[in-house]
Every structure is written in structure tokens, then in C-alpha cells.
Design a protein around this motif. Structure first.
Motif, mmCIF file in Angstrom:
data_model
loop_
_atom_site.group_PDB
_atom_site.id
_atom_site.type_symbol
_atom_site.label_atom_id
_atom_site.label_comp_id
_atom_site.label_asym_id
_atom_site.label_seq_id
_atom_site.Cartn_x
_atom_site.Cartn_y
_atom_site.Cartn_z
ATOM 1 N N ILE A 29 34.644 79.238 60.536
ATOM 2 C CA ILE A 29 35.157 79.714 59.255
ATOM 3 C C ILE A 29 34.039 79.691 58.224
ATOM 4 C CG2 ILE A 29 36.820 79.253 57.408
ATOM 5 C CD1 ILE A 29 38.661 78.077 59.510
ATOM 6 N N PRO A 30 33.795 80.789 57.520
ATOM 7 C CA PRO A 30 32.710 80.853 56.528
ATOM 8 C C PRO A 30 32.908 79.836 55.403
ATOM 9 C CG PRO A 30 33.539 83.048 57.040
ATOM 10 C CD PRO A 30 34.495 82.071 57.662
ATOM 11 N N PRO A 31 31.814 79.361 54.798
ATOM 12 C CA PRO A 31 31.911 78.405 53.675
ATOM 13 C C PRO A 31 32.710 78.979 52.515
ATOM 14 C CG PRO A 31 29.656 78.556 54.480
ATOM 15 C CD PRO A 31 30.423 79.627 55.183
ATOM 16 N N GLY A 32 33.562 78.153 51.933
ATOM 17 C CA GLY A 32 34.365 78.566 50.793
ATOM 18 C C GLY A 32 35.677 79.207 51.165
ATOM 19 N N GLU A 33 35.837 79.587 52.416
ATOM 20 C CA GLU A 33 37.088 80.222 52.857
ATOM 21 C C GLU A 33 38.052 79.149 53.348
ATOM 22 O OE1 GLU A 33 38.416 83.172 56.477
ATOM 23 O OE2 GLU A 33 36.636 83.706 55.329
ATOM 24 N N THR A 34 39.296 79.219 52.925
ATOM 25 C CA THR A 34 40.311 78.250 53.329
ATOM 26 C C THR A 34 41.228 78.851 54.379
ATOM 27 O OG1 THR A 34 41.749 78.946 51.504
ATOM 28 C CG2 THR A 34 40.291 77.071 51.111
ATOM 29 N N ASN A 35 41.588 78.054 55.354
ATOM 30 C CA ASN A 35 42.480 78.486 56.423
ATOM 31 C C ASN A 35 43.340 77.294 56.813
ATOM 32 O OD1 ASN A 35 43.711 79.357 58.842
ATOM 33 N ND2 ASN A 35 42.024 80.773 59.234
ATOM 34 N N ASN A 36 44.634 77.423 56.608
ATOM 35 C CA ASN A 36 45.555 76.309 56.866
ATOM 36 C C ASN A 36 46.258 76.423 58.210
ATOM 37 O OD1 ASN A 36 45.047 75.128 54.322
ATOM 38 N ND2 ASN A 36 46.480 76.544 53.344
ATOM 39 N N SER A 37 45.712 77.226 59.094
ATOM 40 C CA SER A 37 46.310 77.389 60.411
ATOM 41 C C SER A 37 46.252 76.079 61.198
ATOM 42 C CB SER A 37 45.579 78.491 61.181
ATOM 43 O OG SER A 37 46.008 78.536 62.529
ATOM 44 N N PHE A 38 47.234 75.897 62.082
ATOM 45 C CA PHE A 38 47.263 74.695 62.915
ATOM 46 C C PHE A 38 46.097 74.679 63.897
ATOM 47 C CE2 PHE A 38 48.599 72.581 66.868
ATOM 48 C CZ PHE A 38 48.897 71.320 66.387
ATOM 49 N N TRP A 39 45.615 75.858 64.274
ATOM 50 C CA TRP A 39 44.590 75.971 65.314
ATOM 51 C C TRP A 39 43.181 75.921 64.736
ATOM 52 C CZ3 TRP A 39 46.649 75.009 69.752
ATOM 53 C CH2 TRP A 39 47.992 75.358 69.976
ATOM 54 N N ILE A 40 42.999 75.055 63.764
ATOM 55 C CA ILE A 40 41.683 74.844 63.165
ATOM 56 C C ILE A 40 41.211 73.444 63.522
ATOM 57 C CG2 ILE A 40 40.380 74.699 61.018
ATOM 58 C CD1 ILE A 40 41.254 77.507 61.640
ATOM 59 N N ILE A 41 39.995 73.336 64.012
ATOM 60 C CA ILE A 41 39.428 72.017 64.316
ATOM 61 C C ILE A 41 38.175 71.814 63.462
ATOM 62 C CG2 ILE A 41 40.326 71.913 66.659
ATOM 63 C CD1 ILE A 41 37.577 72.700 67.679
ATOM 64 N N ASN A 42 37.949 70.564 63.084
ATOM 65 C CA ASN A 42 36.764 70.209 62.299
ATOM 66 C C ASN A 42 35.649 69.804 63.256
ATOM 67 O OD1 ASN A 42 38.226 70.671 59.950
ATOM 68 N ND2 ASN A 42 38.851 68.530 59.771
ATOM 69 N N LEU A 43 34.721 70.713 63.475
ATOM 70 C CA LEU A 43 33.649 70.472 64.442
ATOM 71 C C LEU A 43 32.768 69.297 64.045
ATOM 72 C CD1 LEU A 43 32.458 74.107 65.292
ATOM 73 C CD2 LEU A 43 33.834 72.587 66.706
ATOM 74 N N ASP A 44 32.536 69.134 62.737
ATOM 75 C CA ASP A 44 31.657 68.049 62.302
ATOM 76 C C ASP A 44 32.255 66.681 62.610
ATOM 77 O OD1 ASP A 44 33.667 68.445 60.471
ATOM 78 O OD2 ASP A 44 32.351 68.871 58.787
ATOM 79 N N SER A 45 33.555 66.513 62.382
ATOM 80 C CA SER A 45 34.208 65.224 62.670
ATOM 81 C C SER A 45 34.160 64.916 64.165
ATOM 82 C CB SER A 45 35.659 65.247 62.191
ATOM 83 O OG SER A 45 35.726 65.364 60.793
ATOM 84 N N ILE A 46 34.424 65.929 64.994
ATOM 85 C CA ILE A 46 34.389 65.734 66.449
ATOM 86 C C ILE A 46 32.981 65.399 66.901
ATOM 87 C CG2 ILE A 46 34.722 66.873 68.672
ATOM 88 C CD1 ILE A 46 36.931 68.533 67.362
ATOM 89 N N PHE A 47 32.007 66.136 66.396
ATOM 90 C CA PHE A 47 30.607 65.940 66.817
ATOM 91 C C PHE A 47 30.118 64.537 66.472
ATOM 92 C CE2 PHE A 47 26.075 66.061 65.681
ATOM 93 C CZ PHE A 47 25.533 66.431 66.903
ATOM 94 N N PHE A 48 30.286 64.129 65.227
ATOM 95 C CA PHE A 48 29.774 62.823 64.811
ATOM 96 C C PHE A 48 30.573 61.672 65.427
ATOM 97 C CE2 PHE A 48 27.948 65.463 61.395
ATOM 98 C CZ PHE A 48 26.635 65.050 61.489
ATOM 99 N N SER A 49 31.858 61.887 65.697
ATOM 100 C CA SER A 49 32.650 60.859 66.388
ATOM 101 C C SER A 49 32.108 60.636 67.797
ATOM 102 C CB SER A 49 34.118 61.282 66.462
ATOM 103 O OG SER A 49 34.695 61.368 65.186
ATOM 104 N N LEU A 50 31.802 61.724 68.494
ATOM 105 C CA LEU A 50 31.266 61.616 69.862
ATOM 106 C C LEU A 50 29.875 60.986 69.861
ATOM 107 C CD1 LEU A 50 32.396 65.059 71.355
ATOM 108 C CD2 LEU A 50 33.378 62.811 71.806
ATOM 109 N N ILE A 51 29.040 61.384 68.895
ATOM 110 C CA ILE A 51 27.688 60.817 68.820
ATOM 111 C C ILE A 51 27.742 59.314 68.573
ATOM 112 C CG2 ILE A 51 25.579 60.757 67.424
ATOM 113 C CD1 ILE A 51 25.698 63.109 69.317
ATOM 114 N N LEU A 52 28.594 58.895 67.637
ATOM 115 C CA LEU A 52 28.708 57.466 67.323
ATOM 116 C C LEU A 52 29.322 56.687 68.477
ATOM 117 C CD1 LEU A 52 29.890 57.766 63.610
ATOM 118 C CD2 LEU A 52 27.647 57.020 64.418
ATOM 119 N N GLY A 53 30.280 57.303 69.172
ATOM 120 C CA GLY A 53 30.859 56.662 70.355
ATOM 121 C C GLY A 53 29.818 56.486 71.444
ATOM 122 N N LEU A 54 28.981 57.510 71.643
ATOM 123 C CA LEU A 54 27.905 57.424 72.633
ATOM 124 C C LEU A 54 26.886 56.368 72.233
ATOM 125 C CD1 LEU A 54 26.689 58.646 75.222
ATOM 126 C CD2 LEU A 54 25.491 60.294 73.774
#
Length: 276
Positions: A29-54
Motif C-alpha cells: 500500500i502506498p504511503p499516505g493511503e489508508t485501507n481498512n480491509s481485513f486482508w491487510i498485514i503489517n510487513l514491518d511488524s512481522i519482519f522485526f518480530s521474526l528478526i528479534l525472535g531469531l
């Protein structure tokens, strides 16, 4: 003054945006654009969670190797002693709460405490550093590096705890007694079964919700304060507030990780107790 206010507002809003991925279109999703769909995932949260877990797994795997070498008369180092202090501290606390032997509870407690603490401490990294690097390397400027400041992350961890609450409740009491508690407690009469169900189910569901909201609220508010300091105060004076707030944030991070761990074990223990 108005221009400066608008710039500060845009700066704050920019740092509150996640790097989001739409599973319907398979596009970022481009910066500044909002999308409230259920099928949206936050890649940054997933990425940093996995890195910290590793990172957590690597550190404690190194500690395990060093403990093995102790048997060959090698003196333990500071890192290993720190890991052992953490393990002993957690084991001592959960032993008092969950006296029943379990191969899962101790590793679960350790994982919850260290993983959440590492996620909370990501707030100590300068908020413009990672976005600057990702913007230069990948042309991505909207990124948040604190997974525990994302409600999706805290709810996901709480859902796992919720599943374990039900699992250990059924395992330690059997399915019949587990359901019986929901239908005949607190009023032990079949007429009150609907009321008992409402009370007990509400109590059960409120546990993971309170866990997730408590952690999210504390870390999110701490992140907001760091953003406000960066947005509204000149860079030459930011250290005056950043340093004491960073020290306080470390204490809050430890406390929130400890509270989440302890309440998780308490909830599992309460549901697992056999009252019959």
C-alpha cells in the motif's frame, strides 16, 4: 507557525504508518493511503518480530553451547551468567504460580519475557534511523520497528495464550469438567446455565483482550512520546528529554514483559486448577 505545525503533524502521521501489504492485490500500500480491509498485514511488524525472535534463539543457543563447555572446566562468561540469571529468575517465579510439572510452561515463560522485552526495546532506536536506511536502500519510508506497538502483534500473542488456556484446562480437568465449570459456576443449578455461560465466557475472553491491550497501550504511548520529542523539539535539545525518557522506557519495557509473562502463566494456572 501554522506551517511548522503542519510539518510536525505530517511528520507524526508519517511515523505512525506501517509498511502494509494487501493480500487481495498482492501489492504494498502506498504511503499516505489508508485501507481498512481485513486482508491487510503489517510487513514491518512481522519482519522485526521474526528478526528479534531469531536473535533471541541465537543468543540462548550460544548460551547452551557455553553451558555444555562448562562440563569441560571452562569458566562461564558474563553473557552466560546473565542468561542464567534470567532463566533462574523466571523459573523461580513460575514455580510458585504453576506447581504442576510441564515441559511447556518454563520455555513459554522465557520466550514471552525475552521476546516481548526485545520488541519493546526497539523503541530506543532513533525513530528516523531505520526509515532513512530503508528509504535509501529500498525506497521505503513508511516503516515502524516496534512490533509490540502494533495491536495486531499483541493480539496474536494473546490468542496463542488463549488457546493454551483452553488446552491446559481440558488437559488437566478433562473435557466434561471443563465444560461443567462454564455451565454450573458460579450458580450451581441448571436453570442458571445461560447466565453462567455469559459470565464465564466473558471472563475467559477478557483475559487475552486485557493482555493485548495493556501491552499495546503502554508501548504505543511510549513511542508517541519519542515521536513528539523528535517532531516538536530542536535536535540539539532533544537529549534533555530523550535520555531520561529512554531510561524510564527500559524500566517500562521490563515491567510490561514481566507482567505479560506472569499474567499468562496465572491465567493458564487458574484454568488448569482442578476444583473438583
Amino acid at each position: 507557525m501554522i506551517k511548522k505545525t503542519l510539518e510536525s503533524k505530517n511528520y507524526i502521521l508519517h511515523h505512525l504508518q506501517h509498511l502494509q501489504f494487501d493480500l487481495n492485490t498482492f501489492k504494498i500500500i502506498p504511503p499516505g493511503e489508508t485501507n481498512n480491509s481485513f486482508w491487510i498485514i503489517n510487513l514491518d511488524s512481522i519482519f522485526f518480530s521474526l528478526i528479534l525472535g531469531l536473535l533471541f534463539l541465537i543468543f540462548f543457543y550460544i548460551c547452551k553451547i557455553k553451558i555444555t563447555k562448562i562440563n569441560n572446566y571452562i569458566i562461564p562468561g558474563k553473557f552466560q551468567l546473565a542468561c542464567e540469571l534470567i532463566i533462574n529468575f523466571i523459573y523461580k517465579n513460575i514455580k510458585e504460580i504453576y506447581p504442576t510439572k510441564s515441559i511447556l510452561i518454563a520455555p513459554l515463560s522465557l520466550t514471552i519475557f525475552i521476546w516481548i522485552f526485545l520488541m519493546n526495546c526497539m523503541d530506543l532506536i532513533p525513530i528516523d534511523l531505520i526509515p532513512y536506511i530503508t528509504n535509501k536502500m529500498f525506497n521505503i519510508s513508511t516503516i515502524r520497528i516496534v512490533p509490540s506497538a502494533d495491536l495486531n502483534t499483541t493480539i496474536s500473542i494473546s490468542i496463542v495464550i488463549f488457546i493454551l488456556i483452553i488446552f491446559y484446562g481440558i488437559k488437566n480437568k478433562n473435557f466434561y469438567n471443563f465444560i461443567k465449570e462454564f455451565t454450573l459456576h458460579p450458580f450451581n443449578h441448571f436453570i442458571f446455565i445461560p447466565f453462567n455461560l455469559i459470565i464465564e465466557i466473558t471472563t475467559l475472553i477478557s483475559k487475552p483482550i486485557s493482555l493485548s491491550l495493556r501491552l499495546f497501550g503502554n508501548i504505543y504511548s511510549g513511542g508517541i512520546i519519542f515521536i513528539l520529542i523528535s517532531a516538536l523539539i530542536p535536535s540539539s535539545c532533544q537529549w534533555i528529554l530523550n535520555v531520561p525518557w529512554a531510561i524510564l522506557h527500559i524500566i517500562i519495557s521490563l515491567l510490561q514483559a514481566f507482567i505479560f509473562m506472569m499474567l499468562s502463566i496465572v491465567y493458564i494456572s487458574m484454568t488448569s486448577e482442578n476444583n473438583n
